[in-house]
Every structure is written in C-alpha cells, then in structure tokens.
Design an enzyme around this catalytic site. Structure first.
Site, PDB file in Angstrom:
ATOM      1  N   TRP A 238       0.713  -0.953  -0.234  1.00 56.70           N
ATOM      2  CA  TRP A 238      -0.261   0.013   0.082  1.00 56.70           C
ATOM      3  C   TRP A 238       0.476   1.555   0.120  1.00 56.70           C
ATOM      4  CZ3 TRP A 238      -4.087   1.952  -1.857  1.00 56.70           C
ATOM      5  CH2 TRP A 238      -4.771   2.694  -1.406  1.00 56.70           C
TER       6      TRP A 238
ATOM      7  N   LYS B  29     -13.181  -5.087   8.829  1.00 54.34           N
ATOM      8  CA  LYS B  29     -13.373  -5.915   7.384  1.00 54.34           C
ATOM      9  C   LYS B  29     -12.406  -7.313   8.158  1.00 54.34           C
ATOM     10  CE  LYS B  29      -9.853  -3.913   5.786  1.00 54.34           C
ATOM     11  NZ  LYS B  29      -9.153  -4.596   4.499  1.00 54.34           N
TER      12      LYS B  29
ATOM     13  N   SER C   2      -7.039  -9.963  -1.020  1.00 55.99           N
ATOM     14  CA  SER C   2      -6.869 -10.277  -0.366  1.00 55.99           C
ATOM     15  C   SER C   2      -6.140 -11.209   0.860  1.00 55.99           C
ATOM     16  CB  SER C   2      -8.291 -10.092   0.871  1.00 55.99           C
ATOM     17  OG  SER C   2      -8.880 -10.375   2.050  1.00 55.99           O
ATOM     18  N   ARG C   3      -5.283 -10.711   1.728  1.00 62.36           N
ATOM     19  CA  ARG C   3      -4.572 -11.515   2.136  1.00 62.36           C
ATOM     20  C   ARG C   3      -5.070 -12.395   3.421  1.00 62.36           C
ATOM     21  NH1 ARG C   3      -0.959  -7.059   3.087  1.00 62.36           N
ATOM     22  NH2 ARG C   3      -1.235  -6.449   0.925  1.00 62.36           N
TER      23      ARG C   3
HETATM   24  N1  LIG Z   1      -2.211  -3.621   0.271  1.00 64.29           N
HETATM   25  C1  LIG Z   1      -3.187  -2.681   0.500  1.00 64.29           C
HETATM   26  O1  LIG Z   1      -3.651  -2.913  -0.840  1.00 64.29           O
HETATM   27  C2  LIG Z   1      -3.537  -1.905   1.865  1.00 64.29           C
HETATM   28  C3  LIG Z   1      -5.131  -1.058   1.447  1.00 64.29           C
HETATM   29  C4  LIG Z   1      -5.526  -0.325   2.361  1.00 64.29           C
HETATM   30  C5  LIG Z   1      -4.688  -0.215   3.479  1.00 64.29           C
HETATM   31  N2  LIG Z   1      -3.457  -1.010   4.099  1.00 64.29           N
HETATM   32  C6  LIG Z   1      -3.363  -1.184   5.436  1.00 64.29           C
HETATM   33  O2  LIG Z   1      -2.325  -0.998   5.440  1.00 64.29           O
HETATM   34  C7  LIG Z   1      -0.729  -0.755   5.987  1.00 64.29           C
HETATM   35  C8  LIG Z   1       0.127  -1.546   5.472  1.00 64.29           C
HETATM   36  O3  LIG Z   1       0.301  -2.503   4.715  1.00 64.29           O
HETATM   37  P1  LIG Z   1       1.027  -3.248   3.221  1.00 64.29           P
HETATM   38  O4  LIG Z   1      -0.417  -3.799   2.737  1.00 64.29           O
HETATM   39  O5  LIG Z   1       1.758  -2.000   3.114  1.00 64.29           O
HETATM   40  O6  LIG Z   1       1.654  -4.150   4.375  1.00 64.29           O
HETATM   41  P2  LIG Z   1       3.230  -4.830   3.781  1.00 64.29           P
HETATM   42  O7  LIG Z   1       3.245  -6.004   4.126  1.00 64.29           O
HETATM   43  O8  LIG Z   1       3.022  -4.745   1.685  1.00 64.29           O
HETATM   44  O9  LIG Z   1       4.160  -3.963   4.277  1.00 64.29           O
HETATM   45  C9  LIG Z   1       4.292  -2.921   5.434  1.00 64.29           C
HETATM   46  C10 LIG Z   1       5.372  -2.311   5.046  1.00 64.29           C
HETATM   47  O10 LIG Z   1       5.306  -1.913   6.183  1.00 64.29           O
HETATM   48  C11 LIG Z   1       7.305  -1.429   6.403  1.00 64.29           C
HETATM   49  N3  LIG Z   1       7.122  -1.268   7.841  1.00 64.29           N
HETATM   50  C12 LIG Z   1       7.106  -2.387   8.994  1.00 64.29           C
HETATM   51  N4  LIG Z   1       7.805  -1.699  10.645  1.00 64.29           N
HETATM   52  C13 LIG Z   1       8.169  -0.468   9.969  1.00 64.29           C
HETATM   53  C14 LIG Z   1       8.594   0.206  10.384  1.00 64.29           C
HETATM   54  N5  LIG Z   1       8.933   0.334  12.004  1.00 64.29           N
HETATM   55  N6  LIG Z   1       8.998   1.011  10.194  1.00 64.29           N
HETATM   56  C15 LIG Z   1       9.126   1.373   8.443  1.00 64.29           C
HETATM   57  N7  LIG Z   1       8.454   0.686   7.538  1.00 64.29           N
HETATM   58  C16 LIG Z   1       8.355  -0.653   8.073  1.00 64.29           C
HETATM   59  C17 LIG Z   1       7.961  -3.010   6.271  1.00 64.29           C
HETATM   60  O11 LIG Z   1       9.401  -3.118   5.780  1.00 64.29           O
HETATM   61  C18 LIG Z   1       6.971  -3.098   4.986  1.00 64.29           C
HETATM   62  O12 LIG Z   1       7.771  -2.746   3.945  1.00 64.29           O
HETATM   63  C19 LIG Z   1      -1.789  -2.573   6.718  1.00 64.29           C
HETATM   64  O13 LIG Z   1      -2.204  -1.706   7.832  1.00 64.29           O
HETATM   65  C20 LIG Z   1      -2.991  -2.261   5.337  1.00 64.29           C
HETATM   66  O14 LIG Z   1      -4.126  -3.111   5.892  1.00 64.29           O
HETATM   67  C21 LIG Z   1      -3.311  -2.263   2.944  1.00 64.29           C
END
Ligand SMILES: NC(=O)c1ccc[n+]([C@@H]2O[C@H](COP(=O)([O-])OP(=O)(O)OC[C@H]3O[C@@H](n4cnc5c(N)ncnc54)[C@H](O)[C@@H]3O)[C@@H](O)[C@H]2O)c1
Length: 330
Positions: free
Chosen positions: A11, A187, A250-251
């Site tokens: 994201w 959700k 969705s994971r």
């Molecule tokens: N993937 C989606 O489509 C999506 C959509 C909407 C909301 N979200 C939300 O966004 C958030 C992130 O999700 P994602 O899908 O990007 O996760 P992801 O697992 O793809 O990536 C998480 C990222 O956060 C980084 N990270 C972790 N701890 C960190 C720290 N202390 N400092 C800096 N970076 C750090 C990791 O290195 C990684 O790059 C979650 O809460 C998720 O629910 C995701």
C-alpha cells in the site's frame, strides 16, 4: 505538496505512486538502506507490488537517513503494530504544521487503540485517516475506486482530499474518524472468517450470511465506542467489507482460507508473506467486545481457530446451532 510515505510495502508503494502521478514530491521511507537502493535503482517492488513501474520522481530513503524537514504531509503506511514505533520516530522530526495521515487498518494489541489514537498520543498532534475499498494491486493500475478521509479538522480533511483525489481515486471526506478507522480494522477479522468458510468449501450463501452477521456484531461494538451508524453503510464499512471478503487480493481472506483447509495457525503468516492485520485485530476486537459486554460470535470463533481451541468445521456448528433470534435487537 511535499509528501513522506512511511512504509514501502504494497500500500505504501501504491500510495506513493498515486501521489507522484498527482504531481506531488514524494519520498518513501524504507526500513533498510539496501531496500531504498534497490527500489531507487529498479523502480519496481517485486516482493510487495510486482509488475508496477514506479515514476522516476519517487525518492526512496532508509529510515536511518531520512528527514522530515520539508514534509507537509506524512502518511503512515506500516502495519498497525509498528505505528507506535514509527510515530516516535516522526515525533522528533516533523514540523508542527505537517498533516499526518494514517492508512493502517487495525487495532493496537493491549491498548486496543486505533492507529490515529496512537499517533496523536505519541506525536501530540492529530492524524487523519484514509480507509475504503482500495487494494494496492488495483489502485496502482489506475483502476477506479473511492475512499474516505476522516479528520476532526474539516479543513485538514479538505486539504488532504484535494491533494489525493484524481480521476481514478475519488476521495470523500468524513468527520467520523472513529467510525471510519474502526470499520477499516474490523473488516479484516471478518475476511478471515469468510476465508475460513471458503477453505471449508462453502459457497456464496455462506459468504453473504457471514459478512452480514459479522457486520451486525462489529457495528454493535462500533456504536458503543461512539461511531456513527451510517459509516458502516459507507465506503469504509460495507464498501471495504465487500472488497476484502470477495477478493483474490485479500491476504486476510487468504489467511482464513488456509485455516479453513486445516493449515495450523502458526504457519499462516509465513505462507501469506505479508502483514495479516486481521490476526492481531481479532484478539483486540474480542477484547473490545468483552469490555463492552457485546456478544461477538463470529469474532470469537475466529479467535478459537487462531488459538487452536476449535477446528474450523466445529465453528460452523457453534455458529449455526446458537439459540434462535430475531434479526435486529435479538
Ligand atoms: N495492501 C493493501 O492493498 C492495503 C490497502 C489499504 C490499507 N492497507 C493497510 O496498510 C497497512 C500496510 O499494509 P501493506 O499492505 O502495505 O503491508 P505490507 O506487508 O505489504 O508492507 C508493510 C511494510 O511496512 C514496513 N514496515 C514495517 N515496520 C516498519 C517500521 N517500523 N518502519 C518503517 N517501515 C516498516 C515493511 O518493511 C513493509 O515494507 C496495513 O495496515 C494494511 O491493512 C493495505
């Protein structure tokens, strides 16, 4: 606008691309210098967002080397359980005028706080929230979707809306920060429940029944917390619920499907390979339900499966053989 996006996962990468295409100056903060160098060199993020080329204008910088001196907008796009640590890093670097925006969807374990509450507590400044049916895989390919930005300060919400909205990403504003953020968190455990049903081989009727009854139980808790009931019928509520519970992206749904097929809970996060927010949030939601004395049968059963107290197929009986009720208020 000068924007810092903290987090280079799915994201964070998709959101940084969106803002860059909108003409903003974007820096993405990564965990390691190696990651920053690879992303800057290859302009792709094969682990988290394969197949998407990132504009040359997006800069990547490791957390150890980054500063926030010029940042007018700071977007938190890390897993919920990392928000406190990131906010502490931000707190000593941000300019007081910068807008903070949380895109995380979850609840902090132990405190049961929403990400924006953690950010406000640690930095001493409020954070707006963005939530809606927005899979990174689709937003990054310019497929149209809509979202909600909620903030206590209506002017901040409008400024963020103006900066983020574009032809493929339509932003609505809301004053219900609590409701929008709570819906985004709630959700994910529901998507695990639906995934479990998928893994057990059930069909559309089961999925729709579970989604609807789960929404009823989380709505009861949300209202007790102070959320507006209409938010649950909006983009951050039913909109995101439909997207998450029916999506191949969705994971959380995938995590549930693995559980439904009998995979031990301890193996699920590694098999999914990215953060599964619904797992910690199941524990936090269950605690919230107990705090308010709200019955949460679906969330309780997801908890039982995660804790190996009950098999996925036993949960079906536990939900279907409950005492007969009226649909609302029973
Ligand atoms: N993937 C989606 O489509 C999506 C959509 C909407 C909301 N979200 C939300 O966004 C958030 C992130 O999700 P994602 O899908 O990007 O996760 P992801 O697992 O793809 O990536 C998480 C990222 O956060 C980084 N990270 C972790 N701890 C960190 C720290 N202390 N400092 C800096 N970076 C750090 C990791 O290195 C990684 O790059 C979650 O809460 C998720 O629910 C995701």
């Amino acid at each position: 606008v000068n924007v810092t996006v903290i987090g280079s996962g799915s994201w964070g990468t998709a959101f940084a691309r969106l803002l860059s295409v909108n003409g903003h100056a974007v820096q993405v903060v990564t965990l390691t210098a190696q990651e920053a160098a690879e992303l800057a060199g290859t302009r792709v993020n094969p682990r988290f967002l394969p197949g998407v080329v990132l504009p040359e204008s997006v800069r990547f910088v490791a957390v150890a080397d980054a500063d926030l001196d010029d940042s007018e907008m700071i977007a938190y796009v890390v897993p919920t359980q990392a928000i406190r640590e990131v906010a502490a890093w931000v707190a000593t670097r941000r300019s007081p005028a910068s807008l903070q925006l949380s895109l995380a969807k979850g609840l902090e374990l132990g405190t049961l706080l929403r990400p924006s509450e953690v950010i406000a507590a640690v930095t001493g400044s409020p954070a707006a929230v963005l939530s809606g049916p927005n899979h990174a895989e689709e937003v990054s390919r310019d497929m149209p979707s809509a979202t909600v930005i909620a903030a206590d300060d209506a002017d901040a919400a409008r400024r963020l809306q103006a900066a983020i909205t574009c032809e493929t990403f339509r932003v609505y504003t809301s004053r219900d920060v609590l409701g929008v953020e709570f819906c985004g968190a709630a959700k994910n455990p529901i998507a695990i429940a639906v995934g479990i049903a998928d893994g057990l081989g059930f069909g559309d009727n089961t999925r729709a029944s579970l989604m609807t009854r789960s929404l009823a139980e989380v709505t009861r808790v949300g209202i007790r917390l102070g959320a507006s009931v209409e938010t649950f019928a909006g983009l951050a509520g039913i909109g995101d619920l439909v997207a998450t519970c029916t999506s191949r992206h969705s994971r959380n749904r995938l995590a549930g499907e693995l559980l439904g097929r009998g995979t031990p809970a301890a193996q699920v996060p590694a098999l999914v390979g990215q953060v599964v927010e619904g797992i910690p949030t199941t524990y936090a939601l269950r605690d919230l339900g107990r705090r308010f004395g709200v019955d949460m049968p679906v969330i309780d059963n997801v908890f039982e499966v995660l804790e190996n107290h009950r098999s996925a197929s036993d949960c079906v009986g536990s939900l279907m053989k409950r005492e007969a009720k009226t649909e609302f208020g029973g």
